[in-house]
Motif scaffolding. Sequence first.
Motif, PDB file in Angstrom:
ATOM      1  N   UNK A 158       0.812  -1.193   0.037  1.00 62.43           N
ATOM      2  CA  UNK A 158       0.086  -0.183   0.116  1.00 62.43           C
ATOM      3  C   UNK A 158       0.910   1.114  -0.044  1.00 62.43           C
ATOM      4  N   UNK A 159       1.915   1.265  -0.845  1.00 64.11           N
ATOM      5  CA  UNK A 159       2.980   2.374  -0.990  1.00 64.11           C
ATOM      6  C   UNK A 159       2.320   3.715  -1.304  1.00 64.11           C
ATOM      7  N   UNK A 160       1.251   3.664  -1.840  1.00 66.22           N
ATOM      8  CA  UNK A 160       0.550   5.036  -2.183  1.00 66.22           C
ATOM      9  C   UNK A 160      -0.024   5.463  -1.013  1.00 66.22           C
ATOM     10  N   UNK A 161      -0.094   4.953   0.171  1.00 64.08           N
ATOM     11  CA  UNK A 161      -0.470   5.680   1.413  1.00 64.08           C
ATOM     12  C   UNK A 161       0.759   6.331   2.152  1.00 64.08           C
ATOM     13  N   UNK A 162       1.924   6.113   1.709  1.00 64.05           N
ATOM     14  CA  UNK A 162       3.155   6.294   2.554  1.00 64.05           C
ATOM     15  C   UNK A 162       3.501   7.838   1.898  1.00 64.05           C
ATOM     16  N   UNK A 163       3.911   8.731   2.409  1.00 67.76           N
ATOM     17  CA  UNK A 163       4.550   9.932   1.841  1.00 67.76           C
ATOM     18  C   UNK A 163       5.485   9.813   0.948  1.00 67.76           C
ATOM     19  N   UNK A 164       5.531  10.414  -0.234  1.00 70.38           N
ATOM     20  CA  UNK A 164       6.603  10.283  -1.119  1.00 70.38           C
ATOM     21  C   UNK A 164       7.926  10.668  -0.592  1.00 70.38           C
ATOM     22  N   UNK A 165       7.969  11.480   0.445  1.00 71.01           N
ATOM     23  CA  UNK A 165       9.477  11.654   0.686  1.00 71.01           C
ATOM     24  C   UNK A 165       9.850  10.453   1.644  1.00 71.01           C
ATOM     25  N   UNK A 166       9.304   9.788   2.300  1.00 72.42           N
ATOM     26  CA  UNK A 166       9.567   8.476   2.965  1.00 72.42           C
ATOM     27  C   UNK A 166      10.082   7.234   1.836  1.00 72.42           C
ATOM     28  N   UNK A 167       9.041   7.476   0.746  1.00 72.12           N
ATOM     29  CA  UNK A 167       9.599   6.404  -0.416  1.00 72.12           C
ATOM     30  C   UNK A 167      10.598   6.674  -1.117  1.00 72.12           C
ATOM     31  N   UNK A 168      10.896   8.074  -1.164  1.00 72.55           N
ATOM     32  CA  UNK A 168      12.357   8.232  -1.967  1.00 72.55           C
ATOM     33  C   UNK A 168      13.506   7.992  -1.129  1.00 72.55           C
ATOM     34  N   UNK A 169      13.316   8.280   0.130  1.00 74.17           N
ATOM     35  CA  UNK A 169      14.458   8.295   1.148  1.00 74.17           C
ATOM     36  C   UNK A 169      14.640   6.504   1.239  1.00 74.17           C
ATOM     37  N   UNK A 170      13.610   5.733   1.241  1.00 74.58           N
ATOM     38  CA  UNK A 170      13.915   4.259   1.381  1.00 74.58           C
ATOM     39  C   UNK A 170      14.562   3.952   0.158  1.00 74.58           C
ATOM     40  N   UNK A 171      14.162   4.357  -0.989  1.00 72.14           N
ATOM     41  CA  UNK A 171      14.751   3.943  -2.448  1.00 72.14           C
ATOM     42  C   UNK A 171      16.290   4.235  -2.473  1.00 72.14           C
ATOM     43  N   UNK A 172      16.823   5.615  -1.709  1.00 71.45           N
ATOM     44  CA  UNK A 172      18.021   5.563  -1.713  1.00 71.45           C
ATOM     45  C   UNK A 172      18.887   4.708  -0.916  1.00 71.45           C
ATOM     46  N   UNK A 173      18.095   4.253  -0.011  1.00 74.38           N
ATOM     47  CA  UNK A 173      18.821   3.454   1.221  1.00 74.38           C
ATOM     48  C   UNK A 173      18.691   2.021   0.959  1.00 74.38           C
ATOM     49  N   UNK A 198     -14.115  32.068  12.174  1.00 73.36           N
ATOM     50  CA  UNK A 198     -12.670  31.539  11.946  1.00 73.36           C
ATOM     51  C   UNK A 198     -12.435  30.366  11.077  1.00 73.36           C
ATOM     52  N   UNK A 199     -11.430  30.391  10.452  1.00 80.38           N
ATOM     53  CA  UNK A 199     -11.098  29.210   9.351  1.00 80.38           C
ATOM     54  C   UNK A 199      -9.926  28.681   9.876  1.00 80.38           C
ATOM     55  N   UNK A 200     -10.058  27.130   9.723  1.00 81.83           N
ATOM     56  CA  UNK A 200      -8.730  26.462  10.099  1.00 81.83           C
ATOM     57  C   UNK A 200      -8.496  25.322   9.354  1.00 81.83           C
ATOM     58  N   UNK A 201      -7.505  24.333   9.346  1.00 84.10           N
ATOM     59  CA  UNK A 201      -7.107  23.068   8.844  1.00 84.10           C
ATOM     60  C   UNK A 201      -6.518  22.116   9.488  1.00 84.10           C
ATOM     61  N   UNK A 202      -6.352  20.872   9.388  1.00 84.21           N
ATOM     62  CA  UNK A 202      -5.633  20.002  10.077  1.00 84.21           C
ATOM     63  C   UNK A 202      -5.189  19.005   8.959  1.00 84.21           C
ATOM     64  N   UNK A 203      -3.957  18.707   9.022  1.00 86.67           N
ATOM     65  CA  UNK A 203      -3.347  17.469   7.992  1.00 86.67           C
ATOM     66  C   UNK A 203      -1.968  17.128   8.435  1.00 86.67           C
ATOM     67  N   UNK A 204      -1.531  16.178   7.643  1.00 87.80           N
ATOM     68  CA  UNK A 204      -0.188  15.656   8.051  1.00 87.80           C
ATOM     69  C   UNK A 204       0.849  16.489   7.498  1.00 87.80           C
ATOM     70  N   UNK A 205       1.693  16.975   8.534  1.00 86.55           N
ATOM     71  CA  UNK A 205       2.639  17.988   8.208  1.00 86.55           C
ATOM     72  C   UNK A 205       3.870  17.376   7.301  1.00 86.55           C
ATOM     73  N   UNK A 206       3.931  18.343   6.089  1.00 83.38           N
ATOM     74  CA  UNK A 206       5.006  17.847   5.224  1.00 83.38           C
ATOM     75  C   UNK A 206       5.540  19.475   5.034  1.00 83.38           C
ATOM     76  N   UNK A 207       6.918  19.487   4.561  1.00 84.44           N
ATOM     77  CA  UNK A 207       7.388  20.814   4.415  1.00 84.44           C
ATOM     78  C   UNK A 207       6.699  21.450   3.360  1.00 84.44           C
ATOM     79  N   UNK A 208       6.316  20.854   2.105  1.00 89.11           N
ATOM     80  CA  UNK A 208       5.641  21.399   0.966  1.00 89.11           C
ATOM     81  C   UNK A 208       4.193  21.976   1.783  1.00 89.11           C
ATOM     82  N   UNK A 209       3.491  21.096   2.120  1.00 90.93           N
ATOM     83  CA  UNK A 209       2.132  21.805   2.672  1.00 90.93           C
ATOM     84  C   UNK A 209       2.263  22.738   3.637  1.00 90.93           C
ATOM     85  N   UNK A 210       3.164  22.797   4.607  1.00 87.30           N
ATOM     86  CA  UNK A 210       3.250  23.729   5.647  1.00 87.30           C
ATOM     87  C   UNK A 210       3.785  25.190   4.730  1.00 87.30           C
ATOM     88  N   UNK A 211       4.429  24.903   3.717  1.00 89.72           N
ATOM     89  CA  UNK A 211       4.743  26.146   2.926  1.00 89.72           C
ATOM     90  C   UNK A 211       3.473  26.674   2.347  1.00 89.72           C
TER      91      UNK A 211
END
Length: 677
Positions: free
Chosen positions: A268-283, A499-512
């Motif tokens: 179920x690789x599509x449920x894992x963040x791409x940053x993790x997948x790329x890191x695992x590929x390198x290692x 007021x307006x809010x959001x909640x999500x799984x924090x990644x650098x790109x989304x935070x930016x």
Amino acid sequence: MMCAFSEVLSPLRSYLVQTFYRAGIVLRGTPEWIEGRLLQLKGHFDGRHIQLGGYPREGYEWFDIKSGRRLLGQECGLLLVDLSVEFDADSFNAALGTLQGGGILVVVDVPEWRENLNPAQQWLRRALAQLILVDERQPSVKVDFPPQPATRVDRFEQQEQAIASIIHVVEGHRKRPFVLTADRGRGKSSALGIAASVLMKRRSSIHILVTAPAFSSVDPIFSHLQRMLPEGQLQGKIFVYQQAKLQFIAPDELIYERPGCDLLLIDEAAAIPISMLTSLTHHYHRLVFSTTIHGYEGCGRGFTLKFLPWLKHNRPGLTHQTLSTPIRWAEGDPLEKWQYQTFLLDAELPAIEDVQEGPVQYRHLTRDELLNEPAMFANLFSLLTHAHYQTTPNDLMGILSDSNITVFIAQRAHHLVGCILAIQEGSLSPDAVERIQRGQHRPKGHLVPISLVNQLGLSDAAGLSCCRVMRIAIHPALQGRGYGSALLSELTRQCPADYIATSFGATSALLQFWGNNDFHPVKIGSRRDQASGSYSIVMIFRNSYSWFESARKQFSYYFPHALKTELTRLEPDVVRQLLKMSVNLPITDIPVTLIRHYAQGGSNYESVAVWISLYLSSLPSEYIDMIDDLLIEKILQNQAWSTITAHSSVTGRKQIEQRVRDNLSSIIASLQCKSES
């Protein structure tokens, strides 16, 4: 053909066995009449008889309506789904995957659904009308037998190829990963399990690791291992056969600890963040990625759109196979077509060019519009599934049933450019707030207000109305061009909430992205979210309420502390983004001279670490990007020297300290240049 139900069962059963198709029957009538029809059905269908929902019936293995996931990897010949109490779309879709070719789905409908149906119930009712309807008030039954398949294909040929490819990853050259994508019911999990069993027989001491968003995701792999190697033993999350073993490890543990292995399976690789997948590929150099494309748990198309191109560029020797031939039923199965159409599992996003003509139009879509414009709904849902792996059939039903959910879209020249899914929260009574504060009450559907009250003590916010953005998605062909920010800006302008809010799984790109749109962090979770593999964060759009600034300050005090406790494994790029968003708190009397001397080789780490941590936390935001990963991990997160050595290129404390000193020298020099200019 029109005939009595009893007269159609035998030919229906013969047809299904002959074609290896499945069919669906809907029963409507009094409880006594329904029980009579169920007795008739039971005698015509072999295999296990499984029931989902309702009350337990004799001769059926009963499961709660929400427990369909527990049936993963299992098979049955008759699946009874009782809708007398409630409906769970995710559970239903998971259970439907257990029904073998030649088997039948039986849905017990309820008379109460005939009036005052909400849009979700109407959607499901329309879908059920396409199955074989057996109604007590209608003595005859209409059955249309789809034409039989012209040729029978070898159901196991593709799976056998996949098994051979998985084995070749171990026995062939390094850095040639195998990617396996499939729809539900194509034998993906069994291919992984069978291939692992072959390798464990061939190589007496092989060590295979398998990772997935949750241990339950890989249950079928372990089940197939147990079937193929009955003398093996399952010890917790490790299957042992002689000296060989297959071990489950969570993605974040895998990233952090980097244990050695002969083969890494990422399910179920599509449920894992791409940053993790790329890191695992390198290692890791012997890798198998597998994922479901359409299924009850979400969609894997983001994986194929974003990660696969990267993988092909960085690992040109990869092989990719898609399992398209069903194993549990015949190709062209009418029940699968019905399932996909009903729950929009295969809704494809229309191709779109860079549309320049005409202004962008923004508007809310009502639930009735979605119900009565299924093509628009399919486009919207496919957009959501492309953007978010965790968009599931329950989301489909929730959009239609929950009056608190709003859909906001952007269109240009009749093309769907993007959409936002938001939910109304808050407006809680003083009594409810007091009970939340005491831990006596947690009202469903108020994620942000409850966090503000429970975790931050900001009770004033809970009485206000909150619009929480749950999903935002832009057509893949138009991403990176400002459409997302424009859509969000228009929502904030039109939204009537306080007021307006959001909640999500924090990644650098989304935070930016959210930071660029004036949203600010107020709370970060203490554990990784099981679905996203990231730490959940709550952000709030800038407003004039006094509690908002209090929330920002609380986060700015809390975050540096949490980095040394529960957030020691937070990714350095995420740490940098959150440091930039923190409020500059007044910190005085930092011995900068001592820090400078340490950077030049003096003092010792233990006596100066606390001052370096405060110094980094007080840096102007434009200098945060200068902070090296090692500086974050050692100074801000207080990771052990050995831990940093294990997952980085440095060889020990001496090298780490030198990197820290060099990085500090660069930062100090840059700040000095600024002050002198």
